[in-house]
Design an enzyme around this catalytic site. Structure first.
Site, PDB file in Angstrom:
ATOM      1  N   SER A 123      11.511 -59.213  97.252  1.00 40.52           N
ATOM      2  CA  SER A 123      12.370 -59.820  98.278  1.00 40.52           C
ATOM      3  C   SER A 123      13.832 -59.834  97.853  1.00 40.52           C
ATOM      4  CB  SER A 123      11.987 -61.278  98.513  1.00 40.52           C
ATOM      5  OG  SER A 123      10.664 -61.385  98.883  1.00 40.52           O
TER       6      SER A 123
HETATM    7  N1  SAH Z   1       6.975 -61.877  93.778  1.00 45.50           N
HETATM    8  C1  SAH Z   1       7.230 -60.467  93.545  1.00 45.50           C
HETATM    9  C2  SAH Z   1       7.329 -59.651  94.816  1.00 45.50           C
HETATM   10  C3  SAH Z   1       6.067 -59.436  95.356  1.00 45.50           C
HETATM   11  S1  SAH Z   1       5.789 -58.186  96.539  1.00 45.50           S
HETATM   12  C4  SAH Z   1       8.461 -60.243  92.719  1.00 45.50           C
HETATM   13  O1  SAH Z   1       9.158 -61.187  92.390  1.00 45.50           O
HETATM   14  O2  SAH Z   1       8.707 -59.091  92.393  1.00 45.50           O
HETATM   15  C5  SAH Z   1       4.174 -58.743  96.940  1.00 45.50           C
HETATM   16  C6  SAH Z   1       3.158 -58.496  95.862  1.00 45.50           C
HETATM   17  O3  SAH Z   1       1.934 -59.092  96.278  1.00 45.50           O
HETATM   18  C7  SAH Z   1       2.852 -57.013  95.646  1.00 45.50           C
HETATM   19  O4  SAH Z   1       3.035 -56.694  94.298  1.00 45.50           O
HETATM   20  C8  SAH Z   1       1.397 -56.897  96.078  1.00 45.50           C
HETATM   21  O5  SAH Z   1       0.675 -55.924  95.335  1.00 45.50           O
HETATM   22  C9  SAH Z   1       0.882 -58.290  95.833  1.00 45.50           C
HETATM   23  N2  SAH Z   1      -0.330 -58.665  96.562  1.00 45.50           N
HETATM   24  C10 SAH Z   1      -0.698 -58.343  97.832  1.00 45.50           C
HETATM   25  N3  SAH Z   1      -1.892 -58.879  98.134  1.00 45.50           N
HETATM   26  C11 SAH Z   1      -2.290 -59.572  97.033  1.00 45.50           C
HETATM   27  C12 SAH Z   1      -3.450 -60.343  96.710  1.00 45.50           C
HETATM   28  N4  SAH Z   1      -4.459 -60.493  97.571  1.00 45.50           N
HETATM   29  N5  SAH Z   1      -3.517 -60.905  95.486  1.00 45.50           N
HETATM   30  C13 SAH Z   1      -2.519 -60.761  94.585  1.00 45.50           C
HETATM   31  N6  SAH Z   1      -1.409 -60.032  94.822  1.00 45.50           N
HETATM   32  C14 SAH Z   1      -1.292 -59.449  96.027  1.00 45.50           C
END
Ligand code: SAH
Length: 228
Positions: A76
């Site tokens: 984000s």
């Molecule tokens: N918080 C992160 C950004 C995350 S983007 C940062 O600071 O960089 C969203 C992330 O959620 C992605 O890496 C994706 O693979 C993960 N994601 C999606 N569904 C998920 C699930 N069911 N369990 C864990 N992670 C998940």
């Protein structure tokens, strides 16, 4: 000798350049847009976002926009990270769960603010990379698990706060169960591929209270095939 001197000067120049961009990001993108919590501004002034994004995105690390982090996922924009972090009212003695480790940036920001951070990532390449990057940066209060975050991380529950950084269609029940009484969860909820609502979910006297905070766009919350 000359080469060593050159390397030192260029390293210093690079570090300085990123620090300057980071401070400007905090002033222009966060403080000016209403992020008030001093500890959050301080943490984001400190965490080297450029060292957590892919090498190709380093120069874009402090821009006012989301960035690709590989495996089709995005991190984000800094403002959304600040907004979500501020919503959980971080305190030094808190234990926080994050779902969606991604690059590890949000986890690092939390690690500056609270006692313990537990973070779950479903894409193992991302989880492993974030784990080693966070270790290299010296964040010893962050634990990373590869798995389906729908299930939370029961072993360390209950949590004072939960931050979900991918968007499910509904708030996962296990996350509600793992939230402490009086705890706060911030989570984007909505249909796949559409704008989602950023919800603040509070557990008050065992009751769940949901408050809409703003409209956001996050990557979808995926499920592992073996999960229920
Ligand atoms: N918080 C992160 C950004 C995350 S983007 C940062 O600071 O960089 C969203 C992330 O959620 C992605 O890496 C994706 O693979 C993960 N994601 C999606 N569904 C998920 C699930 N069911 N369990 C864990 N992670 C998940």
């Amino acid at each position: 000798m000359y080469i060593l001197w050159f390397l030192c000067v260029s390293f210093w120049f690079q570090t300085d350049r990123f620090e300057e961009a980071r401070h400007k990001m905090v002033t222009d993108q966060l403080a000016k847009r209403g992020i008030k919590e001093k500890s959050v501004l301080e943490a984001m002034r400190k965490v080297p976002r450029h060292l957590l994004v892919p090498e190709s995105q380093k120069d874009n690390a402090y821009l006012d926009r989301p960035l690709p982090i590989g495996q089709g996922q995005t991190i984000s924009q800094p403002y959304i990270v600040a907004l979500m972090t501020e919503q959980i009212h971080p305190e030094k003695d808190m234990k926080v769960l994050e779902i969606g480790t991604g690059s590890g940036y949000q986890a690092a920001v939390l690690a500056e603010l609270v006692k313990e951070v537990y973070t779950v990532e479903i894409v193992s390449e991302l989880g492993k990379k974030a784990k080693s990057d966070l270790k290299e940066l010296g964040y010893e209060n962050v634990s990373v698990k590869i798995g389906d975050g729908y299930q939370g991380w029961a072993e360390h529950a209950p949590y004072d706060a939960i931050i979900v950084t991918a968007a499910p269609e509904e708030v996962p029940k296990p996350l509600l169960d793992q939230l402490k009484e009086g705890g706060r969860m911030i989570i984007p909820v909505g249909p796949v591929g559409q704008t989602q609502e950023l919800l603040l979910v509070e557990k008050i006297d065992g009751e769940i209270k949901k408050t809409k905070k703003s409209l956001v766009r996050f990557v979808p919350f995926t499920r592992s095939p073996q999960a229920d």
